[in-house]
Scaffold this motif. Structure first.
Motif, PDB file in Angstrom:
ATOM      1  N   VAL A  77       0.442  -0.736  -0.433  1.00 17.88           N
ATOM      2  CA  VAL A  77       0.284  -0.368  -0.029  1.00 17.88           C
ATOM      3  C   VAL A  77       1.030   1.455   0.247  1.00 17.88           C
ATOM      4  CG1 VAL A  77      -1.433   1.167   1.614  1.00 17.88           C
ATOM      5  CG2 VAL A  77      -2.055  -1.315   0.985  1.00 17.88           C
ATOM      6  N   SER A  78       1.869   1.751   0.842  1.00 17.61           N
ATOM      7  CA  SER A  78       2.788   2.367   1.270  1.00 17.61           C
ATOM      8  C   SER A  78       3.360   2.393  -0.632  1.00 17.61           C
ATOM      9  CB  SER A  78       3.722   2.433   2.200  1.00 17.61           C
ATOM     10  OG  SER A  78       2.864   2.009   3.116  1.00 17.61           O
ATOM     11  N   THR A  79       4.005   1.586  -1.066  1.00 16.43           N
ATOM     12  CA  THR A  79       4.342   1.447  -1.894  1.00 16.43           C
ATOM     13  C   THR A  79       3.758   2.668  -3.307  1.00 16.43           C
ATOM     14  OG1 THR A  79       6.020   0.314  -1.631  1.00 16.43           O
ATOM     15  CG2 THR A  79       6.036   0.703  -4.060  1.00 16.43           C
ATOM     16  N   ILE A  80       2.949   2.006  -3.501  1.00 13.62           N
ATOM     17  CA  ILE A  80       1.875   1.841  -5.352  1.00 13.62           C
ATOM     18  C   ILE A  80       0.982   3.572  -4.311  1.00 13.62           C
ATOM     19  CG2 ILE A  80      -0.317   1.468  -5.821  1.00 13.62           C
ATOM     20  CD1 ILE A  80       2.188  -0.366  -5.624  1.00 13.62           C
ATOM     21  N   PRO A  84       7.633   7.820   1.006  1.00 12.60           N
ATOM     22  CA  PRO A  84       9.381   7.397   1.252  1.00 12.60           C
ATOM     23  C   PRO A  84       8.729   7.033   2.296  1.00 12.60           C
ATOM     24  CG  PRO A  84       8.773   8.915   0.049  1.00 12.60           C
ATOM     25  CD  PRO A  84       7.649   9.040  -0.162  1.00 12.60           C
ATOM     26  N   TYR A  85       8.738   6.983   3.652  1.00  9.58           N
ATOM     27  CA  TYR A  85       8.318   7.333   5.327  1.00  9.58           C
ATOM     28  C   TYR A  85       8.135   6.258   5.175  1.00  9.58           C
ATOM     29  CZ  TYR A  85       9.446   8.137  10.293  1.00  9.58           C
ATOM     30  OH  TYR A  85       9.227   7.539  11.236  1.00  9.58           O
ATOM     31  N   CYS A  86       6.976   5.725   4.682  1.00 12.12           N
ATOM     32  CA  CYS A  86       6.277   4.469   4.938  1.00 12.12           C
ATOM     33  C   CYS A  86       6.430   3.413   4.837  1.00 12.12           C
ATOM     34  CB  CYS A  86       4.714   4.310   4.773  1.00 12.12           C
ATOM     35  SG  CYS A  86       3.880   6.168   4.503  1.00 12.12           S
ATOM     36  N   VAL A  87       7.296   3.801   3.184  1.00 11.34           N
ATOM     37  CA  VAL A  87       8.484   2.590   2.878  1.00 11.34           C
ATOM     38  C   VAL A  87       8.723   1.882   3.767  1.00 11.34           C
ATOM     39  CG1 VAL A  87       9.406   1.483   0.562  1.00 11.34           C
ATOM     40  CG2 VAL A  87       7.610   2.172   0.449  1.00 11.34           C
ATOM     41  N   HIS A  88       9.814   3.120   4.170  1.00 15.06           N
ATOM     42  CA  HIS A  88      11.544   2.844   4.968  1.00 15.06           C
ATOM     43  C   HIS A  88      11.107   2.348   6.211  1.00 15.06           C
ATOM     44  CE1 HIS A  88      15.038   4.234   3.086  1.00 15.06           C
ATOM     45  NE2 HIS A  88      13.482   5.259   2.682  1.00 15.06           N
ATOM     46  N   SER A  89       9.855   2.880   7.426  1.00 13.68           N
ATOM     47  CA  SER A  89       9.381   2.242   8.747  1.00 13.68           C
ATOM     48  C   SER A  89       9.066   0.728   7.892  1.00 13.68           C
ATOM     49  CB  SER A  89       8.406   2.989   9.128  1.00 13.68           C
ATOM     50  OG  SER A  89       7.708   3.235   8.150  1.00 13.68           O
ATOM     51  N   HIS A  90       7.818   0.625   7.392  1.00 10.56           N
ATOM     52  CA  HIS A  90       7.755  -0.842   7.354  1.00 10.56           C
ATOM     53  C   HIS A  90       8.350  -1.800   6.737  1.00 10.56           C
ATOM     54  CE1 HIS A  90       3.511   0.043   9.316  1.00 10.56           C
ATOM     55  NE2 HIS A  90       4.252   0.714   8.534  1.00 10.56           N
ATOM     56  N   THR A  91       9.080  -1.445   6.186  1.00  4.25           N
ATOM     57  CA  THR A  91      10.187  -2.026   5.333  1.00  4.25           C
ATOM     58  C   THR A  91      10.827  -2.777   6.591  1.00  4.25           C
ATOM     59  OG1 THR A  91      10.434  -1.606   3.276  1.00  4.25           O
ATOM     60  CG2 THR A  91      11.910  -3.022   3.456  1.00  4.25           C
ATOM     61  N   ALA A  92      11.505  -2.162   7.132  1.00  4.52           N
ATOM     62  CA  ALA A  92      12.461  -2.057   8.714  1.00  4.52           C
ATOM     63  C   ALA A  92      11.189  -3.012   9.688  1.00  4.52           C
ATOM     64  CB  ALA A  92      12.736  -0.301   9.495  1.00  4.52           C
TER      65      ALA A  92
ATOM     66  N   GLU B  71      -1.352 -13.361  -3.185  1.00  5.16           N
ATOM     67  CA  GLU B  71      -2.838 -12.765  -4.191  1.00  5.16           C
ATOM     68  C   GLU B  71      -2.768 -11.453  -2.622  1.00  5.16           C
ATOM     69  OE1 GLU B  71      -4.211 -12.919  -6.859  1.00  5.16           O
ATOM     70  OE2 GLU B  71      -3.351 -15.385  -7.346  1.00  5.16           O
ATOM     71  N   LEU B  72      -2.499 -11.482  -1.968  1.00  7.76           N
ATOM     72  CA  LEU B  72      -3.170 -10.496  -1.022  1.00  7.76           C
ATOM     73  C   LEU B  72      -2.600  -9.089  -1.390  1.00  7.76           C
ATOM     74  CD1 LEU B  72      -3.492 -12.020   2.823  1.00  7.76           C
ATOM     75  CD2 LEU B  72      -5.063 -11.287   1.440  1.00  7.76           C
ATOM     76  N   VAL B  73      -0.743  -9.570  -1.624  1.00  6.88           N
ATOM     77  CA  VAL B  73       0.076  -8.519  -2.102  1.00  6.88           C
ATOM     78  C   VAL B  73      -0.178  -7.738  -3.423  1.00  6.88           C
ATOM     79  CG1 VAL B  73       2.271  -8.003  -2.655  1.00  6.88           C
ATOM     80  CG2 VAL B  73       2.007  -8.954  -0.636  1.00  6.88           C
ATOM     81  N   TYR B  74      -1.216  -9.057  -4.212  1.00  5.77           N
ATOM     82  CA  TYR B  74      -1.310  -8.535  -5.192  1.00  5.77           C
ATOM     83  C   TYR B  74      -2.875  -7.329  -5.497  1.00  5.77           C
ATOM     84  CZ  TYR B  74      -0.892  -9.167 -10.489  1.00  5.77           C
ATOM     85  OH  TYR B  74      -0.998  -8.825 -11.844  1.00  5.77           O
ATOM     86  N   ILE B  75      -3.984  -8.000  -4.896  1.00  8.33           N
ATOM     87  CA  ILE B  75      -5.049  -7.107  -3.915  1.00  8.33           C
ATOM     88  C   ILE B  75      -4.600  -5.477  -3.836  1.00  8.33           C
ATOM     89  CG2 ILE B  75      -7.489  -7.470  -3.342  1.00  8.33           C
ATOM     90  CD1 ILE B  75      -6.960  -9.934  -3.057  1.00  8.33           C
ATOM     91  N   ALA B  76      -3.226  -5.638  -2.528  1.00  8.26           N
ATOM     92  CA  ALA B  76      -3.067  -3.902  -2.298  1.00  8.26           C
ATOM     93  C   ALA B  76      -2.233  -3.626  -3.395  1.00  8.26           C
ATOM     94  CB  ALA B  76      -2.161  -4.751  -1.220  1.00  8.26           C
ATOM     95  N   SER B 115      -3.677   3.132   4.169  1.00  2.53           N
ATOM     96  CA  SER B 115      -4.010   4.438   3.675  1.00  2.53           C
ATOM     97  C   SER B 115      -4.086   5.353   4.614  1.00  2.53           C
ATOM     98  CB  SER B 115      -5.095   3.669   2.723  1.00  2.53           C
ATOM     99  OG  SER B 115      -5.609   2.678   2.459  1.00  2.53           O
ATOM    100  N   GLN B 116      -4.824   5.103   5.786  1.00  2.00           N
ATOM    101  CA  GLN B 116      -4.410   6.140   6.649  1.00  2.00           C
ATOM    102  C   GLN B 116      -3.213   6.557   6.963  1.00  2.00           C
ATOM    103  OE1 GLN B 116      -7.303   4.220   9.477  1.00  2.00           O
ATOM    104  NE2 GLN B 116      -6.295   6.600  10.247  1.00  2.00           N
ATOM    105  N   THR B 117      -2.354   6.190   7.945  1.00  4.74           N
ATOM    106  CA  THR B 117      -1.135   6.420   8.161  1.00  4.74           C
ATOM    107  C   THR B 117      -0.555   6.935   7.199  1.00  4.74           C
ATOM    108  OG1 THR B 117       0.218   4.471   8.055  1.00  4.74           O
ATOM    109  CG2 THR B 117      -1.179   5.128   9.837  1.00  4.74           C
TER     110      THR B 117
END
Lengths: 135, 135, 135, 135, 135, 135
Positions: A77-80, A84-92, B71-76, B115-117
């Motif tokens: 979700v954060s990537t699409i 950037p912040y969200c991608v960094h924090s959740h990849t960590a 599939e869940l990643v794909y739907i996201a 989505s909200q964060t």
């Protein structure tokens, strides 16, 4: 750099309402580290409280999806959403929950696959097959 | 409804290059049903071949992430990219791979949470914590 | 189906301000057909006038990019913005300007390619090479 | 700064599979420079190989769209997907392929035009004219 | 850092067409400060002129929505479009027009709320109620 | 059409947990009409409860932004997120809260304005002016 002030620990200490949330973040995560997201939200106690309560219920309470799967969905979700912040924090966070390099590679492959078929489908305006409809 | 013609089985039969891909889709999935996405792509044999080859490698070949997680990643991705067809087809695929209502509910909760964060982080322009950086 | 009324030709006739724009659309395109976008905008004469004036200057006046290239860029934007109406109308416009099936196929391939590398770059948070910076 | 390590030339040398891709990138582009995207992907050889193979087929092999048009479509997608790295690298690529300031200005105008009509169409939920439908 | 040169005041002085726009920006805003957006656009006088003319008509001329409401809508669009520059500049503009911390908090809450229900609706593909349709 | 079943009133009656939320929706809005969004969410009681509780706190409880401004922000987010259902339902809500045609026109103009400058800024990769930074 932010559009709102990042609260320091001293400022958090001075606000009982914010302090209560930060204390719960630290206790729940069993770590003294509180990342910038919460420091930027601290100026809005109501949003801070509601966001933390939801995050705790959704991401930390045990459920039917394992914690790593949830993090992968979160990163997707954060990537699409280009955050950037969200991608960094959740990849960590995913790495902390055991994400291996091999799993990360497959996740990236799915992300790339879905992105390209999404674009093709939208450019072609493919009508939904009746077989995929529910109810 | 589409911006390109959806190929019928008869039209597919008449094009050896397209037929080869459709035959492989049917054999790989062990089903006679070929959904509209491939029928809309059939007019572009090169894109059709490359897309199917990638999809087969990424989504069907066994790997380190289980099929349902993929599939869940794909739907996201499809949800955030606002692709109705893709959401429909991959939710159906996830159900076929065993997605329960309880898992779907948790998935929806993670989707809503991220989505909200994402929106909050972007509106606040939160700087990345050094703790999240790699290398 | 829309969130605003689509103006009929009779309603357009009754409003001199809207009629002036519709007359110019018909004269400029040398066609009596006015598509739904302008009919939905007709209730907002100021937005209608400004939008048509810009579109005429950008898409119709001769310039340094050929008309077909402009349409392909327009479809690319509309696809990634997930705008079904826009994808439909500008794919039709591109065909009217000579887009061949072979060109459409290559366009789709570029669209899919860019979408997948965009996702990979964002998930990996790749830092910009100094070589790509201007000034 | 990335979420994965950027591979140095020395590390690339030590991995035959990655080295083969980097060698082909250098030979195909006739340049020793390999940008960060490929260095960030190097940790995932399978994704690296598939991505490079597709990019080479789609963007470098001669086809029916000229190389500059392809780059403009690529930048359009990257802009709407909000990918700073991709915008930087493909604007640089377009310049290297002869993009003039005048063409860039017209491209920007089309990008702005499409973005604004996309928003208007979506806010108004304009129904697709039957004239735009295929098949 | 940009993909085009940022024009200095000296360069602006040397181009009568660009200078006319910059003079009007300064006069209209009653401030000598001209932000980077206009400096980056200065290389494209036609886009510069059209963009400033529209912005002046839409955001500065008095209308039926108050200026602060317009800025909040602008920030909302910029946030969901993931445009860091735009979020920064329009949050600063909103503050200059009187946005309080309390209002900012409520705005953030609406942003987060809409983002999460958007994701849920798209993942569930909820059909539009007839009650919401116009005309 | 949806990816989950839309609950009928009879099915809602049979589930005390879902019924409690639906009763509160009806009481709070002072209307017997419950739109499809809640019917699609009914299969996931926890998400249903949390979403309604947040929506009630954010959109219905009195605050420092007037209800119409909140709806305009909501429509802006929904438009850029390309959510047809959300655009329909919140445009209807805005009309019910007094949105005039004139205000709608200005709102559309701001939406179009922001969308086009967002695209220009991202394509030009304009660096943030230090004047816009906080703290």
């Amino acid at each position: 750099m932010a559009t709102a002030k990042l609260w320091t620990d001293a400022e958090v200490e001075a606000s009982p309402r914010v302090k209560a949330v930060f204390d719960d973040i630290r206790a729940t995560r069993n770590s003294n580290f509180v990342n910038n997201f919460w420091r930027a939200l601290a100026g809005q106690p109501e949003v801070l409280e509601r966001t933390w309560a939801s995050l705790k219920a959704v991401m930390i309470a045990p459920g039917e999806l394992d914690p790593l799967t949830k993090e992968l969905v979160y990163i997707a979700v954060s990537t699409i959403n280009s955050c950037p912040y969200c991608v960094h924090s959740h990849t960590a966070a995913a790495r902390a929950k055991g994400l291996t390099d091999g799993q990360h590679g497959e996740f990236l492959a799915v992300l790339a696959m879905a992105s390209q078929t999404n674009a093709l489908v939208t450019a072609l305006q493919v009508p939904v097959d009746p077989e995929f409809q529910v109810g």
